[in-house]
Write a protein that holds these residues in place. Structure first.
Motif, short mmCIF file in Angstrom:
data_model
loop_
_atom_site.label_atom_id
_atom_site.label_comp_id
_atom_site.label_asym_id
_atom_site.label_seq_id
_atom_site.Cartn_x
_atom_site.Cartn_y
_atom_site.Cartn_z
N CYS A 431 0.83 -1.22 0.00
CA CYS A 431 0.00 0.00 0.00
C CYS A 431 0.86 1.26 0.00
CB CYS A 431 -0.88 0.03 1.25
SG CYS A 431 -2.07 -1.30 1.32
N ASP A 432 0.31 2.34 -0.58
CA ASP A 432 0.95 3.65 -0.48
C ASP A 432 0.61 4.32 0.85
OD1 ASP A 432 1.86 3.64 -3.27
OD2 ASP A 432 -0.28 3.85 -3.75
N VAL A 433 -0.60 4.05 1.33
CA VAL A 433 -1.08 4.69 2.56
C VAL A 433 -1.70 3.65 3.48
CG1 VAL A 433 -2.65 6.40 3.55
CG2 VAL A 433 -1.66 6.80 1.29
N VAL A 434 -1.14 3.49 4.67
CA VAL A 434 -1.74 2.58 5.64
C VAL A 434 -2.26 3.39 6.82
CG1 VAL A 434 -1.35 0.69 7.25
CG2 VAL A 434 -0.29 0.64 4.98
N ILE A 435 -3.58 3.33 6.99
CA ILE A 435 -4.22 3.99 8.12
C ILE A 435 -4.50 2.92 9.16
CG2 ILE A 435 -6.29 5.20 8.89
CD1 ILE A 435 -6.66 6.23 6.09
N ALA A 436 -4.18 3.19 10.41
CA ALA A 436 -4.52 2.25 11.47
C ALA A 436 -5.63 2.85 12.32
CB ALA A 436 -3.30 1.96 12.33
N ALA A 437 -6.53 2.00 12.80
CA ALA A 437 -7.64 2.51 13.59
C ALA A 437 -8.23 1.42 14.46
CB ALA A 437 -8.73 3.07 12.67
N ILE A 438 -9.00 1.87 15.44
CA ILE A 438 -9.68 0.95 16.35
C ILE A 438 -11.17 0.98 16.08
CG2 ILE A 438 -10.43 0.86 18.76
CD1 ILE A 438 -7.57 1.16 19.56
N HIS A 439 -11.77 -0.20 15.96
CA HIS A 439 -13.22 -0.27 15.75
C HIS A 439 -13.90 -1.24 16.70
CE1 HIS A 439 -11.78 1.29 11.81
NE2 HIS A 439 -12.86 2.02 11.90
N SER A 440 -13.16 -1.74 17.67
CA SER A 440 -13.77 -2.70 18.59
C SER A 440 -13.08 -2.64 19.95
CB SER A 440 -13.62 -4.12 18.03
OG SER A 440 -12.25 -4.43 17.96
N ARG A 441 -13.68 -3.30 20.92
CA ARG A 441 -13.11 -3.35 22.28
C ARG A 441 -12.73 -1.96 22.77
NH1 ARG A 441 -9.10 -7.90 23.74
NH2 ARG A 441 -9.91 -7.23 25.75
N PHE A 442 -13.75 -1.10 22.82
CA PHE A 442 -13.53 0.29 23.19
C PHE A 442 -13.28 0.49 24.67
CE2 PHE A 442 -16.40 1.00 19.41
CZ PHE A 442 -15.37 1.40 18.58
N ASN A 443 -13.72 -0.47 25.48
CA ASN A 443 -13.67 -0.18 26.92
C ASN A 443 -12.53 -0.88 27.67
OD1 ASN A 443 -14.90 -2.56 26.46
ND2 ASN A 443 -16.91 -1.96 27.30
N LEU A 444 -11.39 -0.98 27.01
CA LEU A 444 -10.20 -1.45 27.73
C LEU A 444 -9.80 -0.39 28.76
CD1 LEU A 444 -7.82 -2.74 24.89
CD2 LEU A 444 -9.26 -4.08 26.42
N PRO A 445 -9.13 -0.83 29.84
CA PRO A 445 -8.58 0.16 30.77
C PRO A 445 -7.56 1.06 30.05
CG PRO A 445 -8.37 -2.08 31.63
CD PRO A 445 -8.85 -2.21 30.23
N GLU A 446 -7.40 2.28 30.58
CA GLU A 446 -6.57 3.28 29.90
C GLU A 446 -5.17 2.77 29.56
OE1 GLU A 446 -6.66 7.35 31.38
OE2 GLU A 446 -4.55 7.57 30.90
N LYS A 447 -4.53 2.14 30.52
CA LYS A 447 -3.14 1.70 30.30
C LYS A 447 -3.06 0.71 29.15
CE LYS A 447 -0.17 2.59 34.12
NZ LYS A 447 -0.87 2.93 35.39
N GLU A 448 -4.03 -0.23 29.15
CA GLU A 448 -4.04 -1.27 28.13
C GLU A 448 -4.33 -0.68 26.75
OE1 GLU A 448 -6.31 -5.48 27.94
OE2 GLU A 448 -6.11 -4.58 29.94
N MET A 449 -5.30 0.26 26.72
CA MET A 449 -5.67 0.90 25.45
C MET A 449 -4.48 1.68 24.89
SD MET A 449 -7.99 1.25 23.19
CE MET A 449 -9.75 1.22 23.54
N THR A 450 -3.80 2.40 25.77
CA THR A 450 -2.64 3.19 25.34
C THR A 450 -1.56 2.27 24.77
OG1 THR A 450 -3.15 4.74 27.13
CG2 THR A 450 -0.97 4.93 26.11
N LYS A 451 -1.31 1.17 25.48
CA LYS A 451 -0.30 0.21 25.03
C LYS A 451 -0.68 -0.40 23.68
CE LYS A 451 1.51 -3.67 27.06
NZ LYS A 451 1.41 -4.67 28.15
N ARG A 452 -1.97 -0.72 23.57
CA ARG A 452 -2.50 -1.32 22.34
C ARG A 452 -2.27 -0.41 21.13
NH1 ARG A 452 -9.08 -1.91 21.54
NH2 ARG A 452 -9.10 -2.78 19.44
N ILE A 453 -2.64 0.86 21.28
CA ILE A 453 -2.52 1.79 20.16
C ILE A 453 -1.06 2.06 19.83
CG2 ILE A 453 -2.99 4.15 19.40
CD1 ILE A 453 -5.60 4.03 21.02
N ILE A 454 -0.25 2.21 20.87
CA ILE A 454 1.17 2.48 20.63
C ILE A 454 1.82 1.29 19.92
CG2 ILE A 454 3.40 2.72 21.81
CD1 ILE A 454 2.02 4.66 23.74
#
Length: 571
Positions: A431-454
């Motif tokens: 791909c020329d452009v890769v967009i990453a995003a979250i569409h599920s499991r919105f209610n992880l605890p903050e630390k876990e969500m931050t780690k996941r996205i990073i």
DNA sequence: GCCGTTTTCGGCCCGACTGTTTTCAGTCG
């Protein structure tokens, strides 16, 4: 504990002190503090943890700083708890009723035993209120109407909805003769993501027929006021509309006044006062002489300032920046050269690749990226590795077929619960452009969500983080994530932060966009269009970017294609 | 409770509309 929650503590204190009849200036300090905290980009919880001095924040003094620290550290506040013990819990809600302020709440409570909306309604119905100080039958009727309107639950409206209402009401009023101009001002002109009411400024010589026409509007549920130069309506949908008529000599000062924000105006007036001047909607005065008023530029000049764009007028440092000649040159819709996030019939979009490309070309774009969902987003028809590869070939074909615009091969790949991506690296490499995003499991605890996205954006294939907080305006809260950490990583790794321009999202929001810029990250404004019409949603992203102080150079889809591709390349 | 280019004390933005008043308090933006 996020900043909005902390702000609610301060507002609650202000409401209770107000009802108690405390020193109004003390109350104002709590309200100002609440507003400041709401507007703050940096997380107070983090600041307290790092031992930062909160009194350096304007409007936060020793007393508020100490209270904020207690809230952050213990999750509660003794001062507020003590205050609450002194008054029934239902009283602050009464302040939300139109026409009811602290004095009336106090009066009703002390003299009529009113302690909730329900008991106020009963008291008004049974005529228990008139006979109290300055209370007559009309006020009683007004209170009952206010309760009725409140129970219908108006609230705030998305900016795109606001534009629709503004358009129909200005069309209705524009049929009048003698009307020179009709301008929606207020939060709509400041391009705030939601509006609480509609403020319309009319320039005309003879306001009486205008006020009559306005209050006869057939979509109005209630006439809240009908004066000689100012009237207010409540629309059936619950939106309040204020109309104010002024003379053309006062156009600038009137527009300035009605655009707000309130905080910006107050700051300007303070400044004026220090200069021996007075500001009102009628002009800027030295003693009784009007020295400015015809245009906004004149008014700012009289205060020793350059014109400040409406989007910046929130008292978030714009006056200081203006004074130093350091206002940003805000990005504009016509700077945009491409759109790098959109869907077609291959996943959940409505139009073909070719249709999207032609529509984008019509808008004057030089490039677009087609970015379907990946397989995890089943409901949106997400593609797996094999399907995406096939789809990329179709994009190439369309690119050859449609002249005058470059169609980039892209994807919106899901960041899975554990932070891994939903497609293989070798697929993403195509791909020329890769967009990453979250569409599920919105209610992880903050630390876990931050780690996941990073973890997600640390994948070298990822170029852009889409709608980074996942919120839907007035529908869904953002997920809990340490955005500062995410932006820090994005800035360091060269991952672009998206401002999703869909007016339901506007994600990043204004405050976070400015924070991202200040932290050295690059941004991109994408429509996330699911049809050719939605390509035009780009303007809402521009609004947010401007409110976030962004300049052309901060937004990479203002760059020509070559430069864009160079920036997207992560080495 | 906050703040300081006259100030560490004494200020704190300005005006329209309503409903109740005989000159204005309360509310709103």
């Amino acid at each position: 504990m996020n900043n909005q929650e902390i702000a609610r503590f301060l507002t609650e204190i202000a409401d209770l002190l107000d009802i108690k009849g405390e020193n109004p200036f003390r109350i104002r300090s709590y309200r100002n503090g609440a507003r400041t905290v709401n507007n703050l980009a940096e997380d107070l919880t983090g600041m307290v943890g790092e031992g930062k001095n909160l009194t350096e924040i304007p409007g936060i003094g020793g007393s508020l700083a100490e209270k904020i620290r207690e809230i952050v550290e213990t999750g509660k506040l003794k001062f507020l708890d003590d205050l609450k013990k002194q008054l029934p819990p239902g009283l602050p809600e009464l302040l939300k009723l139109q026409g009811i302020g602290p004095k009336k709440v106090k009066l009703f409570y002390e003299k009529a035993g009113v302690d909730s909306i329900e008991s106020l309604a009963r008291a008004a119905e049974s005529g228990k209120l008139h006979g109290l100080d300055r209370m007559g039958e009309k006020t009683e009727a007004k209170i009952l109407r206010a309760i009725e309107n409140y129970r219908k639950g108006a609230g705030r409206f998305r900016i795109d909805i606001g534009f629709t209402y503004a358009e129909s009401i200005t069309n209705y009023l524009n049929t009048l003769t003698g009307l020179k101009e009709l301008i929606p001002a207020g939060s709509l002109r400041r391009r705030q993501e939601t509006i609480g009411d509609l403020d319309i400024l009319a320039i005309c010589h003879d306001p009486a027929p205008l006020m009559d026409q306005f209050t006869a509007y057939d979509k109005a549920e209630d006439i809240l006021a009908h004066g000689s130069t100012k009237s207010s309506l409540l629309l059936k949908e619950g939106l309040q509309v204020d109309l104010r008529a002024m003379d053309s000599r006062e156009f600038g000062s009137a527009l300035l006044y009605f655009t707000g924000s309130k905080a910006h105006n107050i700051a300007l007036r303070k400044r004026a006062k220090a200069m021996g001047l007075k500001v009102s909607e009628y002009g800027i005065f030295r003693a009784d002489d009007a020295i400015a008023g015809k245009t906004e530029e004149d008014c700012y000049r009289a205060l020793g300032l350059p014109w400040i764009p409406p989007e910046l007028r929130e008292n978030r440092g714009e006056i200081e920046a203006a004074e130093k000649g350091e206002l940003p040159r805000l990005v504009d819709l016509k700077d945009i050269r491409g759109d790098c996030h959109m869907h077609t019939t291959a996943s959940d979009g409505k139009n073909s690749i070719e249709d999207m490309a032609r529509a984008a070309r019509e808008l004057g774009y030089q490039y677009i990226a087609i970015t379907e969902h990946s397989q995890a987003v089943r409901i949106a028809g997400g593609l797996n590795d094999k399907e995406l590869i096939r789809h990329l070939h179709r994009i190439e074909e369309a690119d050859r077929k449609v002249e005058g615009i470059r169609i980039l091969r892209g994807v919106e790949v899901d960041i899975r619960g554990d932070g891994t991506l939903d497609l293989k690296d070798e697929t993403l490499k195509e791909c020329d452009v890769v967009i990453a995003a979250i569409h599920s499991r919105f209610n992880l605890p903050e630390k876990e969500m931050t780690k996941r996205i990073i973890r997600g954006i640390k994948n070298r294939q990822v170029n852009i983080l889409a709608h980074p907080t996942g919120r839907l305006i007035l529908e869904r809260e953002p997920y809990r994530v340490d955005l500062k950490e995410v932006i820090k990583v994005a800035a360091g790794e060269g991952v672009i932060m998206e401002i999703n321009a869909n007016p339901r999202r506007l994600d990043l929001n204004d405050i976070h966009s400015r924070m991202a810029k200040d932290m050295g990250a690059k941004l991109i404004i994408n429509s996330d269009a699911h049809s050719i019409d939605q390509l035009r949603l780009m303007k809402y992203g521009i609004f947010t970017a401007r409110r976030g102080w962004l300049e052309q150079k901060d937004v990479i889809n203002t760059y020509p294609l070559k430069k864009l591709l160079a920036i997207l390349k992560r080495t």
